[in-house]
Design a protein around this motif. Structure first.
Motif, PDB file in Angstrom:
ATOM      1  N   VAL A 128       0.833  -1.204   0.000  1.00 28.02           N
ATOM      2  CA  VAL A 128       0.000   0.000   0.000  1.00 28.02           C
ATOM      3  C   VAL A 128       0.868   1.254   0.000  1.00 28.02           C
ATOM      4  N   ILE A 181       1.093   4.035  -3.182  1.00 30.22           N
ATOM      5  CA  ILE A 181       0.750   5.453  -3.038  1.00 30.22           C
ATOM      6  C   ILE A 181       1.925   6.333  -3.462  1.00 30.22           C
ATOM      7  N   THR A 230       3.998  13.401   1.494  1.00 26.97           N
ATOM      8  CA  THR A 230       3.497  12.263   0.713  1.00 26.97           C
ATOM      9  C   THR A 230       3.849  10.952   1.400  1.00 26.97           C
ATOM     10  N   VAL A 268       1.564  10.452   4.339  1.00 24.28           N
ATOM     11  CA  VAL A 268       0.232   9.998   3.914  1.00 24.28           C
ATOM     12  C   VAL A 268       0.271   8.517   3.562  1.00 24.28           C
ATOM     13  N   ALA A 269       1.308   8.098   2.836  1.00 17.45           N
ATOM     14  CA  ALA A 269       1.437   6.695   2.441  1.00 17.45           C
ATOM     15  C   ALA A 269       1.517   5.789   3.665  1.00 17.45           C
ATOM     16  N   ALA A 301       0.473   6.518   6.730  1.00 15.93           N
ATOM     17  CA  ALA A 301      -0.785   6.593   7.480  1.00 15.93           C
ATOM     18  C   ALA A 301      -1.848   5.696   6.861  1.00 15.93           C
ATOM     19  N   VAL A 302      -1.949   5.696   5.538  1.00 13.78           N
ATOM     20  CA  VAL A 302      -2.942   4.849   4.868  1.00 13.78           C
ATOM     21  C   VAL A 302      -2.601   3.376   5.074  1.00 13.78           C
ATOM     22  N   ALA A 303      -1.305   3.032   4.950  1.00 14.35           N
ATOM     23  CA  ALA A 303      -0.882   1.640   5.135  1.00 14.35           C
ATOM     24  C   ALA A 303      -1.196   1.157   6.547  1.00 14.35           C
ATOM     25  N   GLY A 343      -3.461   2.471   8.573  1.00 13.69           N
ATOM     26  CA  GLY A 343      -4.908   2.451   8.740  1.00 13.69           C
ATOM     27  C   GLY A 343      -5.534   1.171   8.203  1.00 13.69           C
ATOM     28  N   ILE A 344      -5.109   0.756   7.018  1.00 12.14           N
ATOM     29  CA  ILE A 344      -5.626  -0.490   6.437  1.00 12.14           C
ATOM     30  C   ILE A 344      -5.228  -1.682   7.304  1.00 12.14           C
TER      31      ILE A 344
END
Length: 348
Positions: free
Chosen positions: A88, A92, A104, A107-108, A110-112, A114-115
């Protein structure tokens, strides 16, 4: 003297520490400069630093695994979560116009993470709500997780060029590898939360007797959600470190078999797979034993393919030394030694 040795041997950390010191001694004989630490460009380098840096991802996962095992559970999906988190994050970064931008990268990550937290909640749902055995519940994600990572990467190894992201795996902070700093922070936070609050006691109570703890007012279901989610969080952090170190997302190999190393570290550290009492300090020692063993295999020239055999041998020896029969034997020896000492004092 004998009584002192017997008392030390009764401590569950005694034999893991002895094993660690023995591995250090073997490395020192094979490589006299093993303990040497040098400073280059303000950064620390050396065999001991390499052990800490390379063992950091496994230690982070082992911390989460310790809490899961303390609740009489297991999490086999951490390796797959590592691969998903790395996939992930790299996807991103590759899809952005400026992968070198720290925002960036944040964000990458944080998303990883979060998933990965959602995956931990899924494991907790299967175990706490549906009542599926933990080994089966997490085996589902272990099996499907790498397939999900392959779908994210479209079957390719995603290579990224992002210095801020790479620094997470191979960079330094105040001379210390960033991976080691992250592992130290995760360990300290886990220790403070579980040992300075009632959370650790509740985890142990659920592991010892879930029904009794429920009747005592402990919300076992919520606690199981928490430990499986935290374990997934640890796996995500470890996966990001591994991916950043390689600057590439490899769905097939990132975190491969790391769940086994984490479980071995927890067991060597003295935490029982039957649940209940656990030791984060023991897990730290266990992780150092596993990583030092891997380093020893390379140092003495043993083919790397034999690493798993030596891991099995070390775990077998430590578990035998920590077994109830061995503990009872040392307790008997300690009592005998104390009686002999008392007899000599009375005779004198």
């Amino acid at each position: 003297m004998n009584a002192t040795i017997g008392k030390l041997a009764a401590n569950r950390l005694f034999w893991p520490v002895v094993m660690l010191l023995a591995l250090f001694a073997i490395n020192l004989v094979a490589f006299p400069g093993f303990f040497a630490i040098t400073i280059k460009d303000g950064h620390l380098f050396g065999s001991l630093i390499d052990i800490l840096r390379n063992g950091a991802p496994m230690l982070i996962i082992a911390i989460g695994m310790t809490l899961v095992i303390a609740t009489r559970g297991i999490d086999l999906s951490v390796g797959a979560i590592c691969a998903i988190a790395g996939a992930v994050a790299c996807s991103i970064l590759l899809g952005s116009s400026d992968p070198s931008n720290p925002a960036t990268v944040a964000v990458a990550i944080a998303v990883a993470v979060g998933i990965s937290l959602l995956l931990g909640v899924w494991n907790g749902f299967l175990v706490a709500v549906l009542g599926i055995q933990p080994i089966i519940a997490t085996l589902i994600l272990m099996t499907a997780g790498r397939g999900v990572a392959m779908l994210i990467t479209e079957g390719q190894i995603l290579t990224v060029n992002s210095p801020p992201f790479k620094a997470i795996g191979s960079g330094f902070w105040v001379g210390v590898p960033i991976a080691v700093v992250i592992a130290a922070v995760v360990f300290a936070v886990a220790a403070l939360i579980t040992r300075r609050t009632a959370l650790g006691l509740m985890i142990e109570s659920v592991g010892i007797n879930p029904e009794a703890s429920r009747q005592a007012g402990v919300r076992a279901r919520g606690l199981l959600f928490a430990v499986y989610t935290f374990c997934a969080f640890c796996a995500a952090i470890a996966g990001i470190i591994l991916t950043a170190n390689q600057t590439a997302a490899d769905a097939n190999n990132t975190g491969l078999f790391i769940e086994l190393d984490a479980i071995l570290a927890v067991v060597i550290g003295g935490t029982s797979l039957m649940g209940g009492r656990y030791s984060l300090t023991g897990t730290l020692v266990g992780a150092l034993v596993i990583q030092t063993l891997v380093t020893t295999v390379y140092t003495v020239g043993i083919p790397p393919i034999a690493t798993m055999v030596f891991k099995a041998a070390v775990v077998t020896v430590v578990c035998l030394l920590q077994s109830p029969a061995t503990t009872a034997a040392f307790a008997s020896w300690r009592r005998t030694a104390a009686l002999r000492t008392a007899g000599k004092e009375m005779a004198a």
